[in-house]
Design a protein around this motif. Structure first.
Motif, PDB file in Angstrom:
ATOM      1  N   LEU A  15       3.193  12.959   0.124  1.00  6.14           N
ATOM      2  CA  LEU A  15       2.306  11.931  -0.427  1.00  6.14           C
ATOM      3  C   LEU A  15       3.006  11.219  -1.583  1.00  6.14           C
ATOM      4  N   ASP A  16       3.676  11.983  -2.428  1.00  2.00           N
ATOM      5  CA  ASP A  16       4.388  11.404  -3.562  1.00  2.00           C
ATOM      6  C   ASP A  16       5.517  10.493  -3.102  1.00  2.00           C
ATOM      7  N   GLN A  17       6.197  10.855  -2.009  1.00  4.50           N
ATOM      8  CA  GLN A  17       7.241   9.991  -1.469  1.00  4.50           C
ATOM      9  C   GLN A  17       6.657   8.644  -1.032  1.00  4.50           C
ATOM     10  N   VAL A  18       5.522   8.685  -0.372  1.00  4.00           N
ATOM     11  CA  VAL A  18       4.893   7.439   0.087  1.00  4.00           C
ATOM     12  C   VAL A  18       4.479   6.585  -1.104  1.00  4.00           C
ATOM     13  N   ILE A  19       3.797   7.187  -2.070  1.00  6.90           N
ATOM     14  CA  ILE A  19       3.325   6.423  -3.220  1.00  6.90           C
ATOM     15  C   ILE A  19       4.501   5.867  -4.021  1.00  6.90           C
ATOM     16  N   SER A  20       5.593   6.628  -4.105  1.00  3.96           N
ATOM     17  CA  SER A  20       6.776   6.144  -4.829  1.00  3.96           C
ATOM     18  C   SER A  20       7.349   4.894  -4.194  1.00  3.96           C
ATOM     19  N   ALA A  21       7.144   4.743  -2.895  1.00  3.94           N
ATOM     20  CA  ALA A  21       7.650   3.559  -2.205  1.00  3.94           C
ATOM     21  C   ALA A  21       6.948   2.282  -2.663  1.00  3.94           C
ATOM     22  N   TYR A  22       5.829   2.423  -3.370  1.00  2.00           N
ATOM     23  CA  TYR A  22       5.063   1.259  -3.837  1.00  2.00           C
ATOM     24  C   TYR A  22       5.441   0.810  -5.239  1.00  2.00           C
ATOM     25  N   VAL A  23       6.372   1.517  -5.895  1.00  4.48           N
ATOM     26  CA  VAL A  23       6.756   1.123  -7.251  1.00  4.48           C
ATOM     27  C   VAL A  23       7.317  -0.299  -7.241  1.00  4.48           C
ATOM     28  N   GLY A  24       6.722  -1.160  -8.031  1.00  5.80           N
ATOM     29  CA  GLY A  24       7.156  -2.556  -8.087  1.00  5.80           C
ATOM     30  C   GLY A  24       6.733  -3.392  -6.914  1.00  5.80           C
ATOM     31  N   MET A  25       5.940  -2.830  -6.003  1.00  8.36           N
ATOM     32  CA  MET A  25       5.495  -3.541  -4.808  1.00  8.36           C
ATOM     33  C   MET A  25       3.978  -3.669  -4.815  1.00  8.36           C
ATOM     34  N   SER A  26       3.482  -4.555  -3.976  1.00  8.78           N
ATOM     35  CA  SER A  26       2.035  -4.747  -3.861  1.00  8.78           C
ATOM     36  C   SER A  26       1.448  -3.764  -2.860  1.00  8.78           C
ATOM     37  N   ALA A  27       0.317  -3.183  -3.237  1.00  7.90           N
ATOM     38  CA  ALA A  27      -0.397  -2.292  -2.322  1.00  7.90           C
ATOM     39  C   ALA A  27      -1.374  -3.135  -1.510  1.00  7.90           C
ATOM     40  N   ASP A  28      -0.816  -4.062  -0.725  1.00  7.39           N
ATOM     41  CA  ASP A  28      -1.649  -5.026  -0.003  1.00  7.39           C
ATOM     42  C   ASP A  28      -1.758  -4.684   1.478  1.00  7.39           C
ATOM     43  N   ASP A  29      -1.837  -3.385   1.778  1.00  4.20           N
ATOM     44  CA  ASP A  29      -2.033  -2.964   3.160  1.00  4.20           C
ATOM     45  C   ASP A  29      -3.417  -3.389   3.629  1.00  4.20           C
ATOM     46  N   SER A  30      -3.490  -3.848   4.868  1.00 11.49           N
ATOM     47  CA  SER A  30      -4.772  -4.131   5.500  1.00 11.49           C
ATOM     48  C   SER A  30      -4.910  -3.217   6.709  1.00 11.49           C
ATOM     49  N   PRO A  31      -6.102  -3.059   7.266  1.00 13.59           N
ATOM     50  CA  PRO A  31      -6.237  -2.212   8.458  1.00 13.59           C
ATOM     51  C   PRO A  31      -5.352  -2.648   9.614  1.00 13.59           C
ATOM     52  N   ASP A  32      -5.000  -3.938   9.659  1.00 17.30           N
ATOM     53  CA  ASP A  32      -4.204  -4.453  10.770  1.00 17.30           C
ATOM     54  C   ASP A  32      -2.717  -4.525  10.477  1.00 17.30           C
ATOM     55  N   GLU A  33      -2.348  -4.532   9.208  1.00 16.59           N
ATOM     56  CA  GLU A  33      -0.952  -4.785   8.863  1.00 16.59           C
ATOM     57  C   GLU A  33      -0.535  -3.932   7.663  1.00 16.59           C
ATOM     58  N   PRO A  34       0.528  -3.125   7.828  1.00 17.49           N
ATOM     59  CA  PRO A  34       1.021  -2.368   6.672  1.00 17.49           C
ATOM     60  C   PRO A  34       1.718  -3.285   5.674  1.00 17.49           C
ATOM     61  N   SER A  35       1.746  -2.869   4.439  1.00 17.67           N
ATOM     62  CA  SER A  35       2.433  -3.636   3.397  1.00 17.67           C
ATOM     63  C   SER A  35       3.940  -3.521   3.555  1.00 17.67           C
ATOM     64  N   GLY A  36       4.669  -4.335   2.796  1.00 18.80           N
ATOM     65  CA  GLY A  36       6.123  -4.237   2.809  1.00 18.80           C
ATOM     66  C   GLY A  36       6.597  -2.879   2.322  1.00 18.80           C
ATOM     67  N   ALA A  37       5.884  -2.309   1.343  1.00 17.54           N
ATOM     68  CA  ALA A  37       6.260  -0.986   0.828  1.00 17.54           C
ATOM     69  C   ALA A  37       6.112   0.079   1.903  1.00 17.54           C
ATOM     70  N   LEU A  38       5.011   0.040   2.643  1.00 15.04           N
ATOM     71  CA  LEU A  38       4.800   1.054   3.682  1.00 15.04           C
ATOM     72  C   LEU A  38       5.761   0.847   4.848  1.00 15.04           C
TER      73      LEU A  38
END
Length: 229
Positions: A15-38
């Motif tokens: 979980l920490d690895q996933v959340i770390s991927a969002y550092v400096g990125m937008s958490a703009d995931d939608s149900p249809d589209e993952p964010s750039g971080a994800l």
């Protein structure tokens, strides 16, 4: 009391690895589209540790189903989600969206093709030793610590295990294989921690090529073993 490292990794390590991927990125995931971080996390993890995806999905879903209260957070018994730019009331739903994307990717076998890293997290995850080398020996303090670039490289070689030298050499060749232009290469090494210009008369790409060739020819001195004659 704070959670022991082993227990933390069992519950929250991926979980920490996933959340770390969002550092400096937008958490703009939608149900249809993952964010750039994800997408960056999925791309790197599919190609390096595909088994970790299921662990990430389970840990994130379990955490979202059982969010920590203030008491347990204060005791250090739960993972505190860093600020990802979302209101606290939206964190739980966002985590479920992430878990759903991970589940869909696993079940449908949606493997992102190899590509140039898209985030700072992905650059460091893909090129860990290069990040250590550039950030540790070629930060803005480099001119105060070494007379020139070659001296910094010699110091790295003298203080680094041969296995890590080999890893750095491989990562340099992998970086060159991305075939980045000069500006994209400058962005890449900046993300990896380099804060000084390459030595004259080299361009940045030319210096990295020179460095890869130099390290490739480096042979550690293992000494001479006892004679068998």
């Amino acid at each position: 009391m704070s959670m022991k490292p082993l227990e933390f990794d069992r519950r929250y390590g991926e979980l920490d690895q996933v959340i770390s991927a969002y550092v400096g990125m937008s958490a703009d995931d939608s149900p249809d589209e993952p964010s750039g971080a994800l997408r960056a996390y999925l791309r790197h993890t599919w190609h390096t540790r595909p088994w970790a995806l299921a662990t990430a999905e389970q840990q994130i879903r379990d955490y979202a189903r059982n969010p920590p209260g203030r008491l347990r957070l204060s005791l250090g018994e739960f993972y505190p989600v860093p600020d990802v730019g979302l209101p606290e009331a939206e964190i739980q739903d966002w985590l479920f969206v992430i878990a759903d994307h991970l589940k869909r990717s696993i079940e449908e076998g949606v493997v992102p093709p190899p590509a140039v890293p898209g985030t700072r997290w992905e650059w460091h995850a893909r090129f860990p030793e290069l990040g250590q080398f550039l950030g540790g020996w070629f930060s803005q303090d480099m001119p105060d610590e070494f007379p020139d670039h070659d001296a910094a490289v010699r110091d790295y070689i003298a203080t680094t295990a041969p296995q890590l030298l080999a890893r750095l050499t491989g990562e340099l060749h992998e970086l060159r294989a991305l075939d980045l232009d000069e500006s994209a290469c400058a962005l890449a090494v900046a993300e990896l921690g380099m804060e000084v210009e390459p030595p004259r008369p080299y361009s940045l790409k030319g210096w990295l090529a020179h460095l890869a060739d130099a390290l490739n020819g480096f042979q550690a001195d293992y000494g001479t073993g006892p004679s068998t004659a």
